[in-house]
Design a protein around this motif. Structure first.
Motif, PDB file in Angstrom:
ATOM      1  N   ALA A 215      67.133  40.817  81.904  1.00 11.00           N
ATOM      2  CA  ALA A 215      67.495  42.235  82.036  1.00 11.00           C
ATOM      3  C   ALA A 215      66.690  43.077  81.042  1.00 11.00           C
ATOM      4  CB  ALA A 215      68.991  42.408  81.808  1.00 11.00           C
ATOM      5  N   LEU A 216      66.524  42.563  79.828  1.00 18.84           N
ATOM      6  CA  LEU A 216      65.725  43.294  78.833  1.00 18.84           C
ATOM      7  C   LEU A 216      64.288  43.430  79.326  1.00 18.84           C
ATOM      8  CD1 LEU A 216      67.110  41.630  75.587  1.00 18.84           C
ATOM      9  CD2 LEU A 216      67.171  44.089  76.086  1.00 18.84           C
ATOM     10  N   ALA A 217      63.748  42.336  79.874  1.00 21.41           N
ATOM     11  CA  ALA A 217      62.366  42.370  80.374  1.00 21.41           C
ATOM     12  C   ALA A 217      62.248  43.350  81.540  1.00 21.41           C
ATOM     13  CB  ALA A 217      61.935  40.969  80.803  1.00 21.41           C
ATOM     14  N   ALA A 218      63.280  43.410  82.383  1.00 17.88           N
ATOM     15  CA  ALA A 218      63.250  44.335  83.528  1.00 17.88           C
ATOM     16  C   ALA A 218      63.189  45.778  83.037  1.00 17.88           C
ATOM     17  CB  ALA A 218      64.486  44.128  84.395  1.00 17.88           C
ATOM     18  N   GLY A 219      63.961  46.080  81.997  1.00 25.98           N
ATOM     19  CA  GLY A 219      63.941  47.435  81.433  1.00 25.98           C
ATOM     20  C   GLY A 219      62.572  47.767  80.851  1.00 25.98           C
ATOM     21  N   ILE A 220      61.999  46.811  80.124  1.00 22.90           N
ATOM     22  CA  ILE A 220      60.676  47.023  79.499  1.00 22.90           C
ATOM     23  C   ILE A 220      59.623  47.242  80.588  1.00 22.90           C
ATOM     24  CG2 ILE A 220      58.869  45.900  78.119  1.00 22.90           C
ATOM     25  CD1 ILE A 220      61.241  44.465  76.603  1.00 22.90           C
ATOM     26  N   ALA A 221      59.704  46.448  81.661  1.00 21.98           N
ATOM     27  CA  ALA A 221      58.738  46.590  82.757  1.00 21.98           C
ATOM     28  C   ALA A 221      58.895  47.951  83.432  1.00 21.98           C
ATOM     29  CB  ALA A 221      58.931  45.467  83.772  1.00 21.98           C
ATOM     30  N   GLY A 222      60.155  48.358  83.669  1.00 29.97           N
ATOM     31  CA  GLY A 222      60.402  49.646  84.322  1.00 29.97           C
ATOM     32  C   GLY A 222      59.874  50.799  83.482  1.00 29.97           C
ATOM     33  N   LYS A 223      60.033  50.682  82.187  1.00 30.63           N
ATOM     34  CA  LYS A 223      59.627  51.773  81.288  1.00 30.63           C
ATOM     35  C   LYS A 223      58.110  51.827  81.112  1.00 30.63           C
ATOM     36  CE  LYS A 223      60.275  54.899  78.086  1.00 30.63           C
ATOM     37  NZ  LYS A 223      60.940  56.181  78.348  1.00 30.63           N
ATOM     38  N   ARG A 236      65.151  26.167  82.121  1.00 27.50           N
ATOM     39  CA  ARG A 236      66.373  26.731  82.719  1.00 27.50           C
ATOM     40  C   ARG A 236      66.167  28.216  82.906  1.00 27.50           C
ATOM     41  NH1 ARG A 236      72.531  26.508  80.157  1.00 27.50           N
ATOM     42  NH2 ARG A 236      73.408  28.066  81.545  1.00 27.50           N
ATOM     43  N   MET A 237      66.332  28.678  84.133  1.00 27.43           N
ATOM     44  CA  MET A 237      66.153  30.101  84.399  1.00 27.43           C
ATOM     45  C   MET A 237      67.372  30.635  85.146  1.00 27.43           C
ATOM     46  SD  MET A 237      63.343  32.056  86.751  1.00 27.43           S
ATOM     47  CE  MET A 237      61.852  31.780  85.872  1.00 27.43           C
ATOM     48  N   ALA A 238      67.898  31.751  84.665  1.00 29.47           N
ATOM     49  CA  ALA A 238      69.001  32.411  85.369  1.00 29.47           C
ATOM     50  C   ALA A 238      68.420  33.155  86.561  1.00 29.47           C
ATOM     51  CB  ALA A 238      69.710  33.378  84.435  1.00 29.47           C
ATOM     52  N   ARG A 239      68.990  32.927  87.733  1.00 28.95           N
ATOM     53  CA  ARG A 239      68.436  33.536  88.949  1.00 28.95           C
ATOM     54  C   ARG A 239      69.573  33.990  89.869  1.00 28.95           C
ATOM     55  NH1 ARG A 239      65.564  30.680  92.589  1.00 28.95           N
ATOM     56  NH2 ARG A 239      64.102  32.388  92.800  1.00 28.95           N
ATOM     57  N   GLY A 240      69.169  34.626  90.959  1.00 28.79           N
ATOM     58  CA  GLY A 240      70.131  34.986  91.999  1.00 28.79           C
ATOM     59  C   GLY A 240      70.482  36.462  91.983  1.00 28.79           C
ATOM     60  N   ARG A 241      71.319  36.817  92.957  1.00 27.32           N
ATOM     61  CA  ARG A 241      71.724  38.209  93.162  1.00 27.32           C
ATOM     62  C   ARG A 241      72.062  38.923  91.860  1.00 27.32           C
ATOM     63  NH1 ARG A 241      74.613  36.444  97.462  1.00 27.32           N
ATOM     64  NH2 ARG A 241      76.479  36.143  96.232  1.00 27.32           N
ATOM     65  N   GLY A 242      71.515  40.127  91.709  1.00 28.86           N
ATOM     66  CA  GLY A 242      71.867  40.932  90.548  1.00 28.86           C
ATOM     67  C   GLY A 242      71.032  40.618  89.322  1.00 28.86           C
ATOM     68  N   ARG A 243      70.235  39.562  89.394  1.00 28.52           N
ATOM     69  CA  ARG A 243      69.406  39.213  88.230  1.00 28.52           C
ATOM     70  C   ARG A 243      67.964  39.569  88.518  1.00 28.52           C
ATOM     71  NH1 ARG A 243      72.343  33.406  87.186  1.00 28.52           N
ATOM     72  NH2 ARG A 243      74.076  34.244  85.977  1.00 28.52           N
ATOM     73  N   PHE A 244      67.229  39.918  87.472  1.00 28.04           N
ATOM     74  CA  PHE A 244      65.837  40.328  87.615  1.00 28.04           C
ATOM     75  C   PHE A 244      65.015  39.125  88.086  1.00 28.04           C
ATOM     76  CE2 PHE A 244      61.757  41.436  85.183  1.00 28.04           C
ATOM     77  CZ  PHE A 244      61.286  42.243  86.209  1.00 28.04           C
ATOM     78  N   PHE A 245      64.365  39.292  89.217  1.00 30.91           N
ATOM     79  CA  PHE A 245      63.571  38.186  89.772  1.00 30.91           C
ATOM     80  C   PHE A 245      62.144  38.236  89.233  1.00 30.91           C
ATOM     81  CE2 PHE A 245      60.530  36.845  93.165  1.00 30.91           C
ATOM     82  CZ  PHE A 245      60.718  35.482  92.992  1.00 30.91           C
ATOM     83  N   VAL A 246      61.728  37.164  88.600  1.00 31.92           N
ATOM     84  CA  VAL A 246      60.334  37.100  88.128  1.00 31.92           C
ATOM     85  C   VAL A 246      59.613  35.972  88.854  1.00 31.92           C
ATOM     86  CG1 VAL A 246      60.718  38.081  85.841  1.00 31.92           C
ATOM     87  CG2 VAL A 246      60.993  35.634  86.158  1.00 31.92           C
ATOM     88  N   GLU A 247      58.395  36.247  89.226  1.00 32.36           N
ATOM     89  CA  GLU A 247      57.566  35.190  89.803  1.00 32.36           C
ATOM     90  C   GLU A 247      57.079  34.289  88.680  1.00 32.36           C
ATOM     91  OE1 GLU A 247      54.393  36.858  92.122  1.00 32.36           O
ATOM     92  OE2 GLU A 247      55.787  38.379  92.859  1.00 32.36           O
ATOM     93  N   ARG A 248      56.635  33.097  89.076  1.00 32.60           N
ATOM     94  CA  ARG A 248      56.057  32.168  88.102  1.00 32.60           C
ATOM     95  C   ARG A 248      54.548  32.091  88.324  1.00 32.60           C
ATOM     96  NH1 ARG A 248      57.903  27.039  89.533  1.00 32.60           N
ATOM     97  NH2 ARG A 248      58.448  27.866  91.552  1.00 32.60           N
ATOM     98  N   ILE A 249      53.819  31.721  87.288  1.00 32.17           N
ATOM     99  CA  ILE A 249      52.386  31.487  87.473  1.00 32.17           C
ATOM    100  C   ILE A 249      52.256  30.334  88.471  1.00 32.17           C
ATOM    101  CG2 ILE A 249      50.245  30.729  86.365  1.00 32.17           C
ATOM    102  CD1 ILE A 249      51.194  32.026  83.805  1.00 32.17           C
ATOM    103  N   PRO A 250      51.497  30.524  89.551  1.00 35.55           N
ATOM    104  CA  PRO A 250      51.429  29.456  90.561  1.00 35.55           C
ATOM    105  C   PRO A 250      50.820  28.180  89.993  1.00 35.55           C
ATOM    106  CG  PRO A 250      50.453  31.513  91.375  1.00 35.55           C
ATOM    107  CD  PRO A 250      50.699  31.701  89.910  1.00 35.55           C
ATOM    108  N   TYR A 251      51.203  27.042  90.578  1.00 38.62           N
ATOM    109  CA  TYR A 251      50.633  25.748  90.162  1.00 38.62           C
ATOM    110  C   TYR A 251      49.176  25.593  90.611  1.00 38.62           C
ATOM    111  CZ  TYR A 251      49.721  20.709  90.141  1.00 38.62           C
ATOM    112  OH  TYR A 251      49.144  19.477  89.965  1.00 38.62           O
ATOM    113  N   PRO A 252      48.842  25.871  91.887  1.00 38.27           N
ATOM    114  CA  PRO A 252      47.442  25.654  92.302  1.00 38.27           C
ATOM    115  C   PRO A 252      46.500  26.559  91.505  1.00 38.27           C
ATOM    116  CG  PRO A 252      48.874  25.970  94.210  1.00 38.27           C
ATOM    117  CD  PRO A 252      49.665  26.364  92.998  1.00 38.27           C
TER     118      PRO A 252
END
Ligand SMILES: Cc1ncc(C[n+]2csc(CCOP(=O)(O)OP(=O)(O)O)c2C)c(N)n1
Length: 514
Positions: A215-223, A236-252
């Motif tokens: 959530a903190l990162a989402a605010g920083i990105a928005g600003k 361990r990553m918190a995910r799902g509805r209501g949480r800020f979705f971040v992509e990961r650096i792709p493996y390939p």
């Protein structure tokens, strides 16, 4: 009280109350002490990779170490691959490894080996107790080492005579070590970069990936307009509805290079430098563009959450600056089984507060975006690349979190390394749904064969990559270990099987025949 009992009592007193074990003769006094002392949950694993992986999963979910009980050098050696994964995940673990009685070591009996040498590469702390009087103190030191910040793997080697001889009593464990703070200068530097409006990536790793950190990162990105991503693999990553979705650096590697090519700055928030998983001829090891500057804001063990709060303050970001996320369509899939329809079914089936352990390898490469709007859950990945991590980690996570459904997504090749986990899940009635992607090939390696430029695989090479002849019967394997299962061949069947398995209690297996 003998040395073994003084150790068990010290562990319990310090809050280490779960022991994943696979003992032998030299550990019998420890096992006997478990009987005499109340308070230690003991979980038998039928292979040491299950034992060490379970301790990793336990720590990731509980945040406090469990102990393992391992049989001399070979028992420890069998568990090393998952200790490697646990070390890369910064999981705290206390290993208790039996040793011969000290006078017996020089006889060079069959099981004699240099246990300390085996322990060292995967352990930050290694000690052999010299006598029964030191065992409790050594145990307390091991717990303190495992609880450091960042957490560590501590290995205490317990000679059989130190376990069976008279001891003085229980030892006190020093209080949890203070977290190193963060560097205010690094926050100022990061804020300056973000204010410059250059193309900047905030790369998150480790303990930043909680709901609050995201959530903190989402605010920083928005600003500030920066982009936020996570490392390719995350403990361990918190995910799902209501949480800020971040992509990961792709493996390939090509996709990773493409994903990072526009950035002139990367700010590392507990993340490592973005590097390729493997080297490939004529391709770079570093994934960032040559002229991109990398700024380390926090390192593992530092108080990253406080640092992110300070960064948000420095750039004036508030929670309401977070941009709304695009909605993701969710529906039960039908028709053919493929990566997309499988992901859709998983997104629909993940129950509230579930734990997803992901070793789905090539089948699951696209699972992340379609599951972003599933019910809130935690997603655990393999941090060390040694396969066979997921079924033990799912087992340990289920022990740590009764009441939370654990879903283990695993390729058939990976699942064969530590399939004994299923037996432990059945014995302990653990709430784990194991989904095996049965493509009967090491599919990822088929791609890597091309990727490293090894040419066209011939018959012998293909034999090293395929899992047919004979085909594995996962439903039978599960049944043999007490886990009911069923095989599915269409998206409709998978949806029904997953919905039912997640609604029921106890371990279940679904073989997804691809
Ligand atoms: C301990 C260990 N041994 C071997 C490997 C090499 N390896 C990486 S992925 C893989 C096969 C994975 O197969 P599977 O789980 O079926 O997934 P798929 O590739 O089919 O998607 C192997 C053997 C490894 N990473 N770790």
């Amino acid at each position: 009280m003998n040395g073994a009992e003084s150790l068990v009592r010290t562990l319990i007193k310090s809050g280490v109350d779960t022991c994943f074990a696979n003992p032998g003769t030299s550990e019998m006094h420890f096992v006997a002490a478990l009987d005499r002392v109340e308070g230690m949950r003991c979980v038998l694993g039928l292979f040491e990779g299950v034992v060490t992986g379970a301790a990793d999963g336990y720590f990731r979910m509980k945040g406090t170490p469990a102990c393992t009980l391992l049989h001399l050098g070979p028992g420890l050696a069998n568990g090393l691959a998952n200790l490697h994964n646990a070390r890369k995940a910064s999981s705290g673990i206390v290993n208790i490894v039996g040793q011969h009685a000290i006078p017996h070591i020089e006889c060079n009996a069959p099981l004699t080996s240099d246990i300390e040498a085996l322990a060292r590469p995967m352990s930050a702390w290694v000690r052999t107790s010299s006598d029964s009087g030191s065992v409790a103190r050594d145990g307390a030191a091991a717990v303190a080492a495992a609880r450091r910040s960042p957490p560590q793997i501590a290995t205490l080697i317990l000679p059989a005579d130190a376990a069976w001889s008279e001891a003085d009593g229980v030892a006190e464990v020093a209080g949890a070590s203070q977290r190193p703070d963060y560097s205010p200068q690094a926050i100022d530097d990061a804020a300056k970069v973000l204010r410059s409006r250059d193309e900047t990536l905030l790369l998150l790793g480790g303990s930043t990936l909680t709901e609050k950190g995201l959530a903190l990162a989402a605010g920083i990105a928005g600003k500030t307009g920066c982009k936020v991503m996570a490392e390719t693999y995350n403990a361990r990553m918190a995910r799902g509805r209501g949480r800020f979705f971040v992509e990961r650096i792709p493996y390939p590697i090509e996709q990773a290079l493409r994903a990072l090519k526009t950035f002139s700055n990367i700010i590392l928030v507990e993340a490592g430098d973005p590097v390729a998983f493997f080297a490939y001829p004529d391709k770079p090891s570093l994934l960032k563009p040559d002229d991109c500057e990398v700024h380390r804001m926090t390192a593992k063990g530092e108080d990253t959450m406080a640092a992110l709060e300070a960064l948000a303050g420095a750039v004036g970001a508030r929670a309401q600056d977070a941009k709304p996320q695009p909605p993701i369509q969710m529906a039960w899939p039908n028709g053919a089984l493929n990566s997309a329809s499988i992901a859709q079914a998983i997104a629909m089936a993940i129950p509230e507060n579930a734990v997803v352990v992901d070793e789905s390898i090539s089948t699951g490469r696209g699972f992340f975006p379609p599951t972003a709007c599933a019910a809130p859950h935690d997603w655990l990945q393999n941090m060390g690349g040694s396969i066979g991590f997921s079924t033990p980690v799912a087992t340990g996570a289920a022990v740590a979190c009764p009441g939370r459904k654990v879903i283990c997504l695993v390729g058939d090749g990976s699942a064969m390394y530590t399939l004994q986990s299923l037996w432990t899940q059945a014995r302990e009635s653990l709430d784990v749904v194991t989904v095996v992607f049965s493509n009967r090939i090491y599919q990822i390696l088929r791609g890597e064969f091309d990727g490293v430029g090894a040419g066209e695989p011939g018959t012998k090479a293909m034999d090293m990559l395929s899992l047919d002849r004979p085909a594995l019967d996962w439903v039978a394997l599960g049944k043999g270990m007490g886990v009911p299962g069923r095989a599915v061949t269409t998206a409709d069947e998978f949806s029904v099987a997953l919905a039912e398995a997640t609604a029921e209690q106890g371990p279940r297996l679904i073989e997804v025949q691809m």
